[in-house]
Scaffold this active site. Structure first.
Site, PDB file in Angstrom:
ATOM      1  CG  HIS A 219      -0.371   0.841   2.524  1.00 11.36           C
ATOM      2  ND1 HIS A 219      -0.475  -0.558   3.580  1.00 11.36           N
ATOM      3  CD2 HIS A 219      -0.024   1.507   3.649  1.00 11.36           C
ATOM      4  CE1 HIS A 219       0.744  -0.322   3.851  1.00 11.36           C
ATOM      5  NE2 HIS A 219       0.799   1.138   4.565  1.00 11.36           N
TER       6      HIS A 219
HETATM    7  C1  UD1 Z   1      -1.759   5.608   5.481  1.00 15.41           C
HETATM    8  C2  UD1 Z   1      -0.836   6.037   5.638  1.00 15.41           C
HETATM    9  C3  UD1 Z   1       0.294   5.458   6.385  1.00 15.41           C
HETATM   10  C4  UD1 Z   1      -0.292   3.895   6.314  1.00 15.41           C
HETATM   11  C5  UD1 Z   1      -1.360   3.159   6.326  1.00 15.41           C
HETATM   12  C6  UD1 Z   1      -2.119   1.680   6.955  1.00 15.41           C
HETATM   13  C7  UD1 Z   1      -0.530   9.010   6.026  1.00 15.41           C
HETATM   14  C8  UD1 Z   1       0.279   9.846   5.096  1.00 15.41           C
HETATM   15  N1  UD1 Z   1      -0.324   7.731   5.422  1.00 15.41           N
HETATM   16  O1  UD1 Z   1      -1.864   5.526   3.961  1.00 15.41           O
HETATM   17  O2  UD1 Z   1       1.473   5.983   7.024  1.00 15.41           O
HETATM   18  O3  UD1 Z   1       0.322   3.165   6.489  1.00 15.41           O
HETATM   19  O4  UD1 Z   1      -2.447   4.540   6.122  1.00 15.41           O
HETATM   20  O5  UD1 Z   1      -2.592   1.135   6.559  1.00 15.41           O
HETATM   21  O6  UD1 Z   1      -1.499   9.091   6.698  1.00 15.41           O
HETATM   22  N2  UD1 Z   1      -8.905   4.481   0.977  1.00 15.41           N
HETATM   23  C9  UD1 Z   1     -10.294   3.648   0.647  1.00 15.41           C
HETATM   24  N3  UD1 Z   1     -10.431   2.953   2.456  1.00 15.41           N
HETATM   25  C10 UD1 Z   1     -10.417   4.459   3.377  1.00 15.41           C
HETATM   26  C11 UD1 Z   1      -8.647   4.500   2.856  1.00 15.41           C
HETATM   27  C12 UD1 Z   1      -8.471   4.439   2.415  1.00 15.41           C
HETATM   28  O7  UD1 Z   1     -11.059   3.267  -0.483  1.00 15.41           O
HETATM   29  O8  UD1 Z   1     -10.990   3.176   4.204  1.00 15.41           O
HETATM   30  C13 UD1 Z   1      -7.992   4.967  -0.029  1.00 15.41           C
HETATM   31  C14 UD1 Z   1      -9.058   6.359  -0.550  1.00 15.41           C
HETATM   32  O9  UD1 Z   1      -8.715   6.800  -2.602  1.00 15.41           O
HETATM   33  C15 UD1 Z   1      -7.604   6.997  -0.563  1.00 15.41           C
HETATM   34  C16 UD1 Z   1      -6.305   6.290  -0.346  1.00 15.41           C
HETATM   35  O10 UD1 Z   1      -6.903   4.993  -0.205  1.00 15.41           O
HETATM   36  O11 UD1 Z   1      -7.174   7.954  -1.046  1.00 15.41           O
HETATM   37  C17 UD1 Z   1      -4.734   6.304   0.338  1.00 15.41           C
HETATM   38  O12 UD1 Z   1      -5.398   6.420   2.060  1.00 15.41           O
HETATM   39  P1  UD1 Z   1      -4.791   7.460   2.541  1.00 15.41           P
HETATM   40  O13 UD1 Z   1      -5.471   7.047   4.509  1.00 15.41           O
HETATM   41  O14 UD1 Z   1      -4.834   8.882   2.439  1.00 15.41           O
HETATM   42  O15 UD1 Z   1      -3.561   6.889   2.563  1.00 15.41           O
HETATM   43  P2  UD1 Z   1      -3.160   4.840   3.216  1.00 15.41           P
HETATM   44  O16 UD1 Z   1      -2.267   4.908   2.012  1.00 15.41           O
HETATM   45  O17 UD1 Z   1      -4.107   4.500   3.582  1.00 15.41           O
HETATM   46  N1  UDP Z   2      -4.352  -5.458   8.464  1.00 10.67           N
HETATM   47  C1  UDP Z   2      -5.097  -6.527   8.677  1.00 10.67           C
HETATM   48  N2  UDP Z   2      -5.783  -6.200   7.931  1.00 10.67           N
HETATM   49  C2  UDP Z   2      -5.229  -6.537   6.451  1.00 10.67           C
HETATM   50  C3  UDP Z   2      -3.959  -6.270   6.609  1.00 10.67           C
HETATM   51  C4  UDP Z   2      -3.509  -5.674   7.504  1.00 10.67           C
HETATM   52  O1  UDP Z   2      -5.475  -6.739   9.335  1.00 10.67           O
HETATM   53  O2  UDP Z   2      -5.515  -6.748   5.388  1.00 10.67           O
HETATM   54  C5  UDP Z   2      -3.777  -5.584   9.470  1.00 10.67           C
HETATM   55  C6  UDP Z   2      -2.000  -6.061  10.051  1.00 10.67           C
HETATM   56  O3  UDP Z   2      -1.284  -7.123  10.789  1.00 10.67           O
HETATM   57  C7  UDP Z   2      -0.755  -4.520  10.711  1.00 10.67           C
HETATM   58  C8  UDP Z   2      -1.971  -3.312  10.483  1.00 10.67           C
HETATM   59  O4  UDP Z   2      -2.618  -3.820   9.724  1.00 10.67           O
HETATM   60  O5  UDP Z   2      -1.746  -4.950  12.247  1.00 10.67           O
HETATM   61  C9  UDP Z   2      -1.261  -2.855   9.343  1.00 10.67           C
HETATM   62  O6  UDP Z   2      -1.426  -2.135   8.697  1.00 10.67           O
HETATM   63  P1  UDP Z   2      -1.073  -0.906   7.422  1.00 10.67           P
HETATM   64  O7  UDP Z   2      -0.258  -2.254   6.342  1.00 10.67           O
HETATM   65  O8  UDP Z   2      -2.154  -0.887   6.794  1.00 10.67           O
HETATM   66  O9  UDP Z   2      -0.281  -0.356   7.501  1.00 10.67           O
HETATM   67  P2  UDP Z   2       1.427   0.200   8.638  1.00 10.67           P
HETATM   68  O10 UDP Z   2       1.366  -0.795   9.665  1.00 10.67           O
HETATM   69  O11 UDP Z   2       2.727  -0.309   7.443  1.00 10.67           O
HETATM   70  O12 UDP Z   2       1.046   1.672   8.738  1.00 10.67           O
END
Ligand code: UD1
Ligand code: UDP
Length: 382
Positions: A219
């Site tokens: 991601h």
């Molecule tokens: C965010 C965090 C990242 C973390 C990740 C965990 C920041 C800058 N990044 O990244 O550090 O590792 O969360 O998963 O805060 N979207 C959906 N549904 C949702 C959420 C997101 O469709 O419920 C899609 C949207 O298109 C959105 C994109 O995902 O624009 C990115 O979501 P965003 O929360 O901005 O960043 P992440 O890549 O999720």
């Molecule tokens: N996770 C989850 N379901 C998924 C993918 C990840 O429950 O489909 C959990 C995973 O076990 C971990 C956390 O989400 O506890 C990690 O989140 P993510 O990879 O989104 O973010 P990061 O840790 O890189 O910030």
């Protein structure tokens, strides 16, 4: 009784918050009152709600419902909402997790109106300021009053940045307290490991048995938004799965899902979609994720949390990034940084797959980080 305001927003923060809420409920309910604020950064059912139900996290007292926006707009709206809540609730401290935009918003809102900040997962560094998370975590650390680092590396990073490790009272954001406490995610993995086995049927649902598959997640914006990198990663997954007749289970983050068709080369996209081995599924619940991690043969990920959980469950991990904040995993040889380099990924897979020599020493604490954090908050904010 002290009052804390906890900010959550992104999936991993919701999961981490479960450990603290559980410790408060079990051991500190007469001493700590927790007010939970969900920024709404993540909002799909399987990115947010599912964790509250499954992990027994109290329903948020506030939901700002901010959703997905550009970094600036998203953070600004969160700051506005959090500031208002802090003024209304007047807590002794705000608790911030990790390094997301929700963390940054809490940092700015609280520090300007002098609410002490407790940063959980302090001191982690990628040394790559192009990562939005690196900016967020540095800002948070440098305005915090209590910093809790999961690793010794985190403590050393803070020391190099000028933090005094003496912890001489009285602490303040000009004289912060810095503590090594172990990893709050390890608390959760230990606690939910057996529960996951009893409650999750994900293995039978996807016809998986012990070690006949690779688990992968993806991601990071620099992977999803760069067609060359994304294509190299998927091309590697195809080659590995075909060569070894191994399934690849890929619970795909919505960010990646939305961009796959656009950013993968046509050839690799078609191969992925038609592959008999690669199985793209919706994001799964935490209990399901634990089951997938515990039974995989190997993990390939650009996630911070998944990297660590692979280690907690003694699984080798290929890190699909150019660096890692969890450098201990790399140093002990259980993980290899592969970037999005196809040759490096294929070569590293050969080194780690079915390697019986790997060691998984205890690095991430004793599973009681949350209790330690509660105790220190009481000592310093009562
Ligand atoms: C965010 C965090 C990242 C973390 C990740 C965990 C920041 C800058 N990044 O990244 O550090 O590792 O969360 O998963 O805060 N979207 C959906 N549904 C949702 C959420 C997101 O469709 O419920 C899609 C949207 O298109 C959105 C994109 O995902 O624009 C990115 O979501 P965003 O929360 O901005 O960043 P992440 O890549 O999720
Ligand atoms: N996770 C989850 N379901 C998924 C993918 C990840 O429950 O489909 C959990 C995973 O076990 C971990 C956390 O989400 O506890 C990690 O989140 P993510 O990879 O989104 O973010 P990061 O840790 O890189 O910030």
């Amino acid at each position: 009784m002290i009052k804390i305001v906890t900010i959550i927003g992104a999936r991993p923060q919701i999961i981490k918050a479960a450990a603290l809420s559980r410790a408060i409920k079990n051991s500190f309910s007469d001493k700590i009152q927790e007010v939970i604020v969900h920024t709404g950064q993540h909002y799909d059912h399987n990115m947010s709600e599912v964790f509250f139900e499954e992990l027994g996290i109290p329903k948020p007292n506030y939901n700002l419902n901010i959703g997905s926006l550009s970094h600036g707009k998203q953070t600004a709206k969160m700051i506005e909402g959090i500031e208002e809540i802090l003024i209304t609730e007047n807590p002794q401290a705000i608790v911030l997790y990790g390094d997301t935009n929700s963390t940054l918003a809490g940092t700015i809102a609280a520090s300007k109106i002098h609410v002490p900040i407790v940063h959980i997962e302090a001191g982690l560094r990628s040394f790559n300021k192009k990562m939005p998370e690196e900016i967020n975590r540095i800002m948070c650390d440098h305005t915090s009053t209590l910093l809790f680092s999961p690793t010794q590396t985190g403590i050393k990073n803070l020391q190099k940045e000028g933090f005094d490790l003496g912890n001489k009272a009285p602490i303040s954001n000009d004289n912060p307290g810095v503590f090594h406490c172990g990893d709050i995610m390890f608390d959760n993995s230990l606690y939910f490991s057996d529960i996951a086995e009893q409650k999750s049927d994900i293995l039978s649902k996807f016809n998986l048995s012990n070690s006949n598959y690779i688990l992968s997640t993806l991601h990071r914006n620099n992977n999803t938004d760069d067609p060359e990198r994304l294509t190299a990663i998927f091309s590697s997954l195809i080659k590995i799965s075909e060569k070894h007749h191994l399934k690849v289970i890929l619970p795909l983050h919505p960010r990646t899902k939305k961009i796959l068709a656009k950013n993968l080369s046509k050839d690799v996209y078609d191969k992925t979609i038609n592959s008999e081995f690669i199985q793209i599924i919706e994001p799964v619940s935490f209990l399901e994720m634990i089951q997938l991690e515990k039974n995989a043969s190997l993990v390939m990920t650009d996630s911070g949390g998944v990297q660590k959980e692979a280690y907690f469950f003694n699984k080798p991990v290929l890190v699909l990034r150019s660096e890692s904040e969890w450098i201990e995993i790399i140093e002990v040889g259980a993980g290899i940084i592969c970037d999005a380099n196809e040759n490096k990924i294929l070569d590293s897979f050969q080194k780690l797959y079915q390697n019986k020599e790997l060691k998984f020493d205890s690095i991430f604490g004793d599973g009681k980080a949350a209790e330690f954090i509660c105790q220190k908050m009481l000592e310093n904010f009562s």
